[in-house]
Design an enzyme around this catalytic site. Structure first.
Site, mmCIF file in Angstrom:
data_model
loop_
_atom_site.group_PDB
_atom_site.id
_atom_site.type_symbol
_atom_site.label_atom_id
_atom_site.label_comp_id
_atom_site.label_asym_id
_atom_site.label_seq_id
_atom_site.Cartn_x
_atom_site.Cartn_y
_atom_site.Cartn_z
ATOM 1 N N ASP A 191 -9.811 3.274 6.665
ATOM 2 C CA ASP A 191 -8.419 3.282 7.359
ATOM 3 C C ASP A 191 -8.685 3.704 8.885
ATOM 4 O O ASP A 191 -9.018 5.124 9.193
ATOM 5 C CB ASP A 191 -7.551 4.162 7.085
ATOM 6 N N ASP A 246 0.833 -1.104 -0.029
ATOM 7 C CA ASP A 246 -0.250 0.012 -0.149
ATOM 8 C C ASP A 246 1.001 1.209 -0.145
ATOM 9 O O ASP A 246 1.894 1.221 0.604
ATOM 10 C CB ASP A 246 -0.866 0.044 1.238
ATOM 11 N N GLU A 261 -7.289 4.595 12.185
ATOM 12 C CA GLU A 261 -6.086 4.701 13.059
ATOM 13 C C GLU A 261 -6.091 6.037 13.609
ATOM 14 O O GLU A 261 -6.972 7.030 13.282
ATOM 15 C CB GLU A 261 -4.779 4.161 12.248
#
Length: 213
Positions: free
Chosen positions: A109, A24, A111
């Site tokens: 995502d 990624d 985080e």
């Protein structure tokens, strides 16, 4: 003993044969770079398509086109949410309009977000609800989705939330090993789909994270 040893060897070979590796990225790269990563074994590539401060990433569509031209068969995007700073529906729509429907899956995502206007709140319930809104927006737009996180990041921002557990999980654990044996259940997931096992890979001169399934 020989039969057992042969069975063990075949099992190992089967695991190697079915291993799928990729990376990624969050920067734009050309076709020749992806040809290099393909020669190094990449079967898939995920590129950032939405930035953590609430803007689309213009590198996403070129990376997908260049990766495909370089021979990489599977290309996904990952969406770093601007939590509460931009409505869930607006950011998902902007993401899809920017990239076009040329990607396989969209991964949210989850985080720590360093952006002051887009960070997750202290309320894990609020965060869980917002992620649910992102997922609903993805469903409304007809895209295939997954969740990226680690057990630490998930529990820090989402707590016991399981709103994404029906979607595939791409989890991070930087032990350098292509195995799911380290996986610990969280967020309602009992098994993962992809593992990010290394966050410092200088393959073909690019800055990438290494992934495997």
């Amino acid at each position: 003993m020989k039969a057992v040893a042969l069975a063990s060897t075949l099992a190992v070979l089967a695991t190697v044969a079915t291993a799928t590796v990729g990376g990624d990225i969050s920067q734009e790269y050309g076709t020749s770079t992806f040809q290099c990563t393909r020669n190094e074994g990449w079967d898939f590539m995920m590129t950032r398509s939405y930035r953590n401060y609430g803007a689309v990433d213009p590198a996403a569509a070129p990376n997908i086109r260049n990766a495909k031209a370089g021979g990489i068969p599977y290309t996904d995007v990952y969406h770093f949410p601007c939590s509460f700073g931009v409505s869930a529906a607006s950011q998902v729509a902007a993401n899809i309009n920017n990239v076009g429907r040329i990607f396989g899956m969209l991964w949210f995502d989850v985080e720590t977000n360093p952006s002051s206007k887009c960070a997750w709140r202290s309320s894990k319930t609020d965060n869980c609800n917002f992620l649910g809104q992102l997922i609903s927006a993805g469903h409304a737009n007809g895209v295939k989705m997954g969740i990226y996180s680690s057990i630490y990041m998930w529990e820090s921002s989402m707590g016991s939330c399981s709103v994404g557990s029906s979607l595939p999980l791409w989890y991070a654990h930087y032990d350098g090993k292509r195995t799911f044996s380290d996986f610990r259940a969280f967020g309602g997931w009992t098994k993962p789909a992809i593992k990010q096992y290394n966050d410092k890979v200088g393959i073909c001169g690019i800055n990438a994270d290494a992934n495997w399934y």
